[in-house]
Design an enzyme around this catalytic site. Structure first.
Site, PDB file in Angstrom:
ATOM      1  CG  HIS A 260      17.869 -36.829  -8.059  1.00  0.00           C
ATOM      2  ND1 HIS A 260      18.183 -38.120  -7.712  1.00  0.00           N
ATOM      3  CD2 HIS A 260      19.050 -36.202  -8.304  1.00  0.00           C
ATOM      4  CE1 HIS A 260      19.495 -38.258  -7.715  1.00  0.00           C
ATOM      5  NE2 HIS A 260      20.048 -37.112  -8.077  1.00  0.00           N
TER       6      HIS A 260
ATOM      7  CD  GLU B 272      16.396 -12.920  -9.315  1.00  0.00           C
ATOM      8  OE1 GLU B 272      15.877 -13.513  -8.368  1.00  0.00           O
ATOM      9  OE2 GLU B 272      16.071 -11.765  -9.647  1.00  0.00           O
TER      10      GLU B 272
ATOM     11  CE  LYS C 213      11.218  -2.891  -6.211  1.00  0.00           C
ATOM     12  NZ  LYS C 213      11.857  -3.923  -7.026  1.00  0.00           N
TER      13      LYS C 213
ATOM     14  NE  ARG D 288       4.614   1.554  -0.173  1.00  0.00           N
ATOM     15  CZ  ARG D 288       5.651   1.210   0.569  1.00  0.00           C
ATOM     16  NH1 ARG D 288       6.859   1.419   0.143  1.00  0.00           N
ATOM     17  NH2 ARG D 288       5.478   0.663   1.746  1.00  0.00           N
TER      18      ARG D 288
ATOM     19  CB  CYS E 182      -0.944   0.101   1.191  1.00  0.00           C
ATOM     20  SG  CYS E 182      -2.129  -1.235   1.284  1.00  0.00           S
TER      21      CYS E 182
ATOM     22  CE  LYS F 279      13.004 -10.920 -11.245  1.00  0.00           C
ATOM     23  NZ  LYS F 279      13.766 -10.750 -10.074  1.00  0.00           N
TER      24      LYS F 279
ATOM     25  CG  ASN G 243       1.664   0.364   4.122  1.00  0.00           C
ATOM     26  OD1 ASN G 243       1.345  -0.795   3.875  1.00  0.00           O
ATOM     27  ND2 ASN G 243       2.922   0.796   4.082  1.00  0.00           N
ATOM     28  N   GLY G 244      -0.531  -1.421   6.237  1.00  0.00           N
ATOM     29  CA  GLY G 244      -0.163  -2.331   7.323  1.00  0.00           C
ATOM     30  C   GLY G 244      -1.325  -3.226   7.673  1.00  0.00           C
TER      31      GLY G 244
ATOM     32  CD1 TRP H 215      -0.349  -6.125  -3.443  1.00  0.00           C
ATOM     33  CD2 TRP H 215      -0.568  -6.811  -1.319  1.00  0.00           C
ATOM     34  NE1 TRP H 215      -0.054  -7.467  -3.401  1.00  0.00           N
ATOM     35  CE2 TRP H 215      -0.184  -7.916  -2.114  1.00  0.00           C
ATOM     36  CE3 TRP H 215      -0.763  -7.007   0.037  1.00  0.00           C
ATOM     37  CZ2 TRP H 215       0.014  -9.184  -1.577  1.00  0.00           C
ATOM     38  CZ3 TRP H 215      -0.576  -8.288   0.570  1.00  0.00           C
ATOM     39  CH2 TRP H 215      -0.183  -9.358  -0.251  1.00  0.00           C
TER      40      TRP H 215
ATOM     41  CD  GLU I 236       9.212 -11.045  -9.931  1.00  0.00           C
ATOM     42  OE1 GLU I 236       8.589 -10.597  -8.967  1.00  0.00           O
ATOM     43  OE2 GLU I 236      10.452 -10.987 -10.023  1.00  0.00           O
TER      44      GLU I 236
HETATM   45  O1  M6R Z   1      12.727  -5.480  -0.658  1.00  0.00           O
HETATM   46  P1  M6R Z   1      13.202  -6.870  -0.498  1.00  0.00           P
HETATM   47  O2  M6R Z   1      14.474  -7.126  -1.234  1.00  0.00           O
HETATM   48  O3  M6R Z   1      13.313  -7.306   0.930  1.00  0.00           O
HETATM   49  O4  M6R Z   1      12.084  -7.755  -1.165  1.00  0.00           O
HETATM   50  C1  M6R Z   1      12.125  -9.151  -1.124  1.00  0.00           C
HETATM   51  C2  M6R Z   1      11.224  -9.753  -2.169  1.00  0.00           C
HETATM   52  O5  M6R Z   1       9.897  -9.390  -1.940  1.00  0.00           O
HETATM   53  C3  M6R Z   1      11.626  -9.316  -3.573  1.00  0.00           C
HETATM   54  O6  M6R Z   1      12.956  -9.617  -3.828  1.00  0.00           O
HETATM   55  C4  M6R Z   1      10.749  -9.998  -4.635  1.00  0.00           C
HETATM   56  O7  M6R Z   1      10.975 -11.361  -4.634  1.00  0.00           O
HETATM   57  C5  M6R Z   1      11.054  -9.380  -5.989  1.00  0.00           C
HETATM   58  N1  M6R Z   1       9.973  -8.574  -6.416  1.00  0.00           N
HETATM   59  C6  M6R Z   1      11.291 -10.379  -7.043  1.00  0.00           C
HETATM   60  O8  M6R Z   1      11.621  -9.773  -8.242  1.00  0.00           O
END
Ligand code: M6R
Length: 615
Positions: A511, A488, A610, A27, A2, A492, A101-102, A75, A495
Site C-alpha cells: 500500500h 523495534e 536515555k 542522560r 540532563c 534501533k 534538570n527539567g 541535554w 537511532e
Molecule cells: O524510559 P522509557 O522506557 O519510558 O523510555 C521511552 C523511550 O524514550 C525509549 O524507549 C527510547 O525510545 C529508547 N531509547 C529507544 O531505544
C-alpha cells in the site's frame, strides 16, 4: 534528561563529580560543567560544550580543589548547546550557582519581571532565570538559601531537579525536585552525595533518600539531612538501601554498554521471571498486582501506554493479552494519549510501560488516567522511579541498569513481564486451556537458553552488517506479533546508525512502501514459523520480484525462506507468542554492528537522551 550531581563532605569533590557525570552522561551529553568552592572560599566554575571527557581535558591545569561542588551534563532544551548555555549558572551577584534538570515553563514571565528589577542574563536558559529569582528573593526578603529556594519554587511552573550552592555558605547544598528524579546518598562520614539516579552514588554509600516532588533538602556537612516541602512542613527523610551493585553499571569488558546489555539478556530475562514463573506448579505469581487481580478480571479493556521502545513492547502486549486473556487492548503513545481527552472508564486498566520510569509524557498520561478513575499498573525497570510510584500497582522488570541509550534488555524484560501478566490474567479468567498454559510456561523457561543460542549467530550478523553498512534506507517487515519487532528493529537502526529505517506490517508494504524497493533496498523480514508464515513468504516474493535484498530472521531448519532470501539468521523454534523475545535479538545485533562500522557513538547517539524527562 540532563544529569546532575553534587557532593559535600571531607573528600575532594571534583573526582566524585566527574565520575558521577560520566555515569550520568547517558542522560544528555551536549555539554558538561562543574562548580566548586575551594577551602579558601573561592568559587570556580568550569563548563564546556561537549562531553565530560572534554571538560576534564580542558581543566587539567586548573585549580579543581574543593570539598563541595555540583556538576551537570546537559541535554539542551532552552538555548543551543554552547559554553554559555552550559550549567552551572550563576546569579547576578555571582555568589549563587545552580544546576538544573527539567524545564521552567513560566521562565519568560519570570525573566521579564526580574529584568525590570535590574537583572541581566547572559545565557538563553530557563535555569539562569531561576537562580536570579532565588537570589532576588534571598536578598530582598533576607532569607536563608533553603527558604529562598522554597519561595522561588512556589513561583515556578514546570519540572525541576536542582542543586544550589552559595559561595558565602560553603557548608551547605540545597536540593529540590518536582517531576525530575533526585537521589541523595548519605555517606558514613557526615558527607552527602546528590544525583539524578543512584549510579554515581552506589560506589560511596548504599543509604539513600529519594526526594519527593516539591521537597527541598538542606544538606550540611556533618549534620542530619533536613527536608521540608514547599509549604514549609518538615518531612522525616525515609532512608532506603540501594540494591544495585557497582559492576552492574560498568562495561565489564565490552566495548559498549549496548553490547553488554544485548549479551545480558539471557540473565535479564531470567531475572524478570525469577520467583514469578513456576512451571512445575503451573503457576505465575506477580506479587505486585495481587490486589488488582479482581480489577483485571472485570476489566473490559486494557490500555497500554508508553513511548519509543516501551510502546513497542506495549504492542507486543496487545497481541498477548488479546490472544491469551481475550481482553481488548489499545496501545497508545503516552504523548498523544495525554492531550486528546481520552474516554476512560473506572473499570479500565491502564498499563504504563517505561524502562526509566521517568518519561515525562508517560507520567503525565498516568496522572490523566488516574484523574479519570482508571487503575494504573506500572511496568518499570528503575526501582522507586516516578512512574513506579505514581502507579497503583505494578511489576518491576528487574533487567538491571540499562545505560546504553538504545533500549535492548529493557525491551525483552518488558515483553517477559507482559507475557507473564497476560498468562496470569488469562488463567484467572479461565480464558486459556490448561494444556496451552502449562506448555507456554515450560516454553518460557527455555527462552534464556534460546536467547543464548541466538547470540551465537553474531559472526554471521557481522557479515551482513558489513554488506549493508552504507545503505541510506532500510525496511523492516513483520506480521502479527512480529510486527512490533519490525518497528523495534527499525528504531534501533535509526537511532544508533542514523540510517533511515521504517517498520511495517508486511502486508501493508504493497500500500505504499513497495515503491521504495529496488536493488539497493535491504528489507529485513521476520519470517519465523507461525500463523502468518505462508503470507510472509508471499511478501518476500513481492520484494524479490522488485530486486530488493532480503535479510530474513527464520526458524531453525527453515529451507523455504532460505531458498529466496539473500541472508538468513536462524533462531530456535518457540511458541509464536514468545517469539519476539528471540527475533528481536538479531535486529539489536545488526543495528549495533552497523553503527560500530559506521563509526557512530553507539551508547550516546546524537540528539538523544536515555530518559526523556521533558515533553
Ligand atoms: O524510559 P522509557 O522506557 O519510558 O523510555 C521511552 C523511550 O524514550 C525509549 O524507549 C527510547 O525510545 C529508547 N531509547 C529507544 O531505544
Amino acid at each position: 534528561m540532563c544529569g546532575i550531581v553534587g557532593y559535600i563532605g571531607d573528600r575532594e569533590a571534583f573526582p566524585i563529580l566527574i565520575k558521577g557525570l560520566q555515569r550520568l552522561e547517558y542522560r544528555g551529553y551536549d555539554s558538561a560543567g562543574v562548580a566548586l568552592i575551594s577551602d579558601a572560599s573561592e568559587l570556580q566554575i568550569y563548563k564546556k560544550k561537549g562531553k565530560v571527557s572534554e571538560l576534564m581535558a580542558a581543566t587539567t591545569s586548573q585549580n579543581r580543589s574543593g570539598r563541595i561542588g555540583i556538576g551537570h551534563t546537559r541535554w539542551a532544551t532552552h538555548g543551543e548547546p554552547n559554553d554559555i548555555n552550559s550549567h552551572p549558572h550563576s546569579s547576578q551577584n555571582k555568589n549563587l550557582v545552580i544546576i538544573h534538570n527539567g524545564i521552567i515553563e513560566n521562565y519568560a514571565a519570570l525573566k521579564s519581571g526580574l529584568s525590570k528589577r535590574g537583572h541581566t542574563f547572559i545565557s538563553d536558559t530557563d535555569t539562569e532565570v531561576l537562580i536570579h529569582l532565588i537570589e532576588d528573593i534571598k536578598e530582598h526578603e533576607g532569607l536563608k538559601l533553603g527558604h529562598a529556594v522554597q519561595a522561588a519554587l512556589r513561583q515556578v511552573v514546570g519540572a525541576y531537579a536542582i542543586v544550589v550552592m552559595d559561595k558565602e555558605d560553603p557548608e551547605t547544598l540545597v536540593a529540590a525536585k518536582k517531576g525530575s528524579p533526585m537521589v541523595i546518598g548519605i555517606g558514613s562520614t557526615g558527607d552527602f552525595f546528590i544525583a539524578s539516579d543512584a549510579s554515581p552514588i552506589v560506589e560511596y554509600t548504599k543509604n539513600v533518600v529519594y526526594l519527593e516532588d516539591e521537597q527541598v533538602a538542606v544538606l550540611r556537612k556533618g549534620k542530619a539531612l533536613k527536608i521540608r516541602n514547599l509549604k514549609d512542613k518538615e518531612i522525616t527523610p525515609y532512608v532506603q538501601k540501594l540494591t544495585i551493585e557497582l559492576e552492574a553499571i560498568e562495561k565489564g569488558g565490552y566495548d559498549h554498554f549496548m553490547l553488554k546489555e544485548i549479551y545480558e539478556q539471557p540473565r535479564s530475562i531470567k531475572d524478570s521471571m525469577r520467583g514469578r514463573l513456576i512451571a512445575d506448579e503451573a503457576k505465575v505469581q506477580l506479587g505486585g498486582i495481587v490486589d488488582y487481580e479482581a480489577h483485571f478480571k472485570q476489566a473490559k479493556r486494557i490500555i497500554i501506554i508508553g513511548c519509543g521502545t516501551s510502546w513497542h513492547a506495549g504492542l507486543v502486549g496487545e497481541y498477548l493479552f488479546e490472544e491469551l486473556a481475550r481482553i481488548p487492548v489499545e496501545v497508545e503513545y503516552a504523548s498523544e494519549f495525554r492531550y486528546r481527552n481520552p474516554i476512560l472508564f473506572s473499570d479500565d486498566i491502564v498499563i504504563a510501560v517505561s524502562q526509566s520510569g521517568e518519561t515525562a509524557d508517560t507520567l503525565a498520561a498516568i496522572e490523566l488516567a488516574k484523574q479519570k478513575g482508571a487503575k494504573i499498573i506500572g511496568i518499570c525497570n528503575v526501582v522507586g522511579s516516578s512512574i513506579a510510584r505514581a502507579s497503583h500497582a505494578g511489576s518491576y522488570t528487574h533487567a538491571g541498569p540499562e545505560i546504553g541509550v538504545a533500549s535492548t534488555k529493557a525491551f525483552t524484560a518488558q515483553v517477559t513481564v507482559l507475557t507473564l501478566m497476560a498468562l496470569h490474567i488469562a488463567r484467572l479468567k479461565a480464558g486459556i486451556s490448561d494444556s496451552r498454559y502449562r506448555q507456554m510456561l515450560y516454553e518460557m523457561e527455555t527462552i534464556p537458553a534460546k536467547v543464548e543460542a541466538v547470540l551465537k549467530t553474531s559472526p554471521s550478523i557481522k557479515d551482513i552488517a558489513s554488506t549493508y553498512k552504507d545503505v541510506k534506507n532500510a525496511l523492516y517487515l513483520g506480521r502479527g506479533i512480529t510486527f512490533p519487532v519490525a518497528l523495534e528493529g527499525a528504531l534501533k537502526l535509526k537511532e544508533i546508525s542514523y540510517i533511515h529505517a521504517e517498520g511495517y506490517p508486511a502486508a501493508e508494504m504493497k500500500h505504499g512502501p513497495i515503491a521504495l524497493i529496488d536493488e539497493d533496498m535491504p528489507v529485513v523480514v521476520i519470517a519465523t514459523k507461525g500463523a502468518n508464515y505462508e503470507k510472509v513468504l508471499s511478501n518476500i516474493q513481492e520484494v524479490k520480484a522488485r530486486k530488493g535484498k532480503i535479510i530474513a530472521v527464520v526458524t531453525e531448519g527453515d529451507t523455504e525462506v532460505k531458498s529466496m532470501a539473500d541472508h538468513c539468521i536462524e533462531i530456535p523454534e518457540t511458541d509464536e507468542y514468545l517469539s519476539p523475545l528471540l527475533s528481536v535479538i538479531p535486529l539489536q545485533l545488526l543495528s549495533y554492528e552497523i553503527a560500530v562500522m559506521r563509526g557512530c557513538n553507539v551508547d550516546q547517539p546524537r540528539n538523544l537522551a536515555k530518559s526523556v524527562t521533558v515533553e
